[in-house]
Scaffold this motif. Structure first.
Motif, PDB file in Angstrom:
ATOM      1  N   GLU A 157      35.678 -54.483   4.555  1.00  0.00           N
ATOM      2  CA  GLU A 157      35.360 -54.898   3.191  1.00  0.00           C
ATOM      3  C   GLU A 157      33.881 -55.262   3.104  1.00  0.00           C
ATOM      4  N   PRO A 158      33.104 -54.523   2.332  1.00  0.00           N
ATOM      5  CA  PRO A 158      31.672 -54.832   2.230  1.00  0.00           C
ATOM      6  C   PRO A 158      31.434 -56.097   1.419  1.00  0.00           C
ATOM      7  N   PRO A 159      30.333 -56.786   1.682  1.00  0.00           N
ATOM      8  CA  PRO A 159      29.993 -57.956   0.872  1.00  0.00           C
ATOM      9  C   PRO A 159      29.613 -57.515  -0.542  1.00  0.00           C
ATOM     10  N   PRO A 160      29.660 -58.417  -1.504  1.00  0.00           N
ATOM     11  CA  PRO A 160      29.325 -58.035  -2.884  1.00  0.00           C
ATOM     12  C   PRO A 160      27.825 -57.800  -3.057  1.00  0.00           C
ATOM     13  N   GLY A 161      27.492 -56.782  -3.827  1.00  0.00           N
ATOM     14  CA  GLY A 161      26.091 -56.536  -4.155  1.00  0.00           C
ATOM     15  C   GLY A 161      25.415 -55.571  -3.202  1.00  0.00           C
ATOM     16  N   TRP A 162      24.567 -54.711  -3.768  1.00  0.00           N
ATOM     17  CA  TRP A 162      23.887 -53.698  -2.956  1.00  0.00           C
ATOM     18  C   TRP A 162      22.980 -54.328  -1.909  1.00  0.00           C
ATOM     19  N   ARG A 163      22.310 -55.427  -2.281  1.00  0.00           N
ATOM     20  CA  ARG A 163      21.334 -56.028  -1.366  1.00  0.00           C
ATOM     21  C   ARG A 163      22.010 -56.566  -0.109  1.00  0.00           C
ATOM     22  N   ALA A 164      23.108 -57.277  -0.278  1.00  0.00           N
ATOM     23  CA  ALA A 164      23.817 -57.824   0.882  1.00  0.00           C
ATOM     24  C   ALA A 164      24.340 -56.710   1.777  1.00  0.00           C
TER      25      ALA A 164
END
Length: 310
Positions: A157-164
């Motif tokens: 599960e990726p963290p929220p937001g493109w930057r993170a």
């Protein structure tokens, strides 16, 4: 005529086993330690360990090191063959074991030290037996890449937001390069390998910036730019490792002996450089970890201007 250095190392290790200083299961000195202790090149120390493995004196144990087998001096060919079998041998070869030993060799001696013959020797197996598990060295290197990237997996599960997401990918790649400095030299931008491990990072980066209205070429360039930033700094890790092996000096020791290039600076023409060095007063350390941290946030800030503009 004196014996070549690698044979002197071989005989010394055998003598230590015979005297009981090294017992079955004990770790023998690493390639780098042998090179330092004997004042020889890494390749010479690696050759000594390979010969010891071929003679059944030691065995390579992935993620542990090189261990003494049940070999004893004066044992006949049958007993020595038994020691080689206990040390691994061809019947216990697996693709995972071949790859793990190759990674261990690359970590200790650099990628140039890894050859099919060298890996086989370290495993106490014949060179031809490796080809039942890997096609050739290029195939082996590809498997090595996937193995070491697998030590730092991207989360399900990726963290929220493109930057993170991009930051996490960059940090995981840096951690892999940090542990395995040779990795930066086999992950080419212009001739990319068909590596599942590398492709997972590509997919992760593209998915992170998808949905922001970017053109496909912009999405790909963002991925390549971030990847190049991490790889570019990481390439110096292997160079420094090679330089230390060749000179016996750390980067700080080398700088103390060579900086600030007195003969060159005496010619003039570099006033700003001289001023900055003098103002630093010798209080500057080129730490690659700090350099990575120093540039990562500004790079992401710059990418934000592109990604959030869409």
């Amino acid at each position: 005529m004196p014996a070549p250095p690698y044979l002197r190392i071989v005989e010394d290790v055998k003598a230590r086993v015979a005297r009981g200083e090294l017992k079955e299961g004990d770790r023998v000195p690493s390639t780098r330690r042998l090179a330092q202790d004997w004042g020889v090149a890494l390749a010479t120390a690696a050759k000594a360990l390979t010969v010891l493995a071929q003679e059944g004196v030691v065995r390579a144990e992935p993620r542990v090191g090189t261990l003494v087998t049940s070999w004893r001096p004066g044992a006949g060919p049958r007993a020595q063959a038994g020691a080689r079998r206990l040390g691994g041998g061809e019947h216990e070869l697996t693709r995972e074991r071949v790859v793990a030993v190759a990674v261990e060799m690359a970590d200790a001696e650099g990628l140039a030290a890894v050859s099919m013959r060298g890996v086989a020797g370290r495993l106490g197996a014949s060179t031809m037996s490796l080809y039942r598990h890997v096609r050739d060295k290029d195939d082996l290197v590809g498997l090595m890449i996937d193995a070491v990237l697998g030590e730092f997996p991207l989360p399900e599960e990726p963290p929220p937001g493109w930057r993170a997401r991009l930051e996490l990918s960059a940090r995981l790649q840096w951690a892999a390069y940090r542990r395995h400095p040779w990795l930066a030299w086999v992950t080419s931008l212009t001739r990319p390998r068909p590596s599942p491990g590398l492709l997972r990072h590509t997919e992760w980066a593209l998915a992170a910036v998808d949905g922001h209205g970017l053109a496909p070429d912009a999405m790909m360039r963002i991925h390549i730019l971030l990847y190049s930033y991490v790889q570019g700094i990481a390439a110096n890790l292997e160079l420094e490792q090679q330089a230390q092996a060749a000179t016996g000096l750390t980067d700080e020791e080398w700088m103390d002996r060579n900086a600030p290039y007195p003969a060159l600076l005496a010619q003039g023409g570099y006033p700003t450089f001289v001023k900055v060095v003098e103002d630093l007063g010798g209080d500057f350390e080129l730490d690659l970890d700090r350099l990575f941290e120093f540039g990562l946030r500004p790079l992401l800030d710059g990418l934000a201007l592109i990604i959030e503009r869409g």
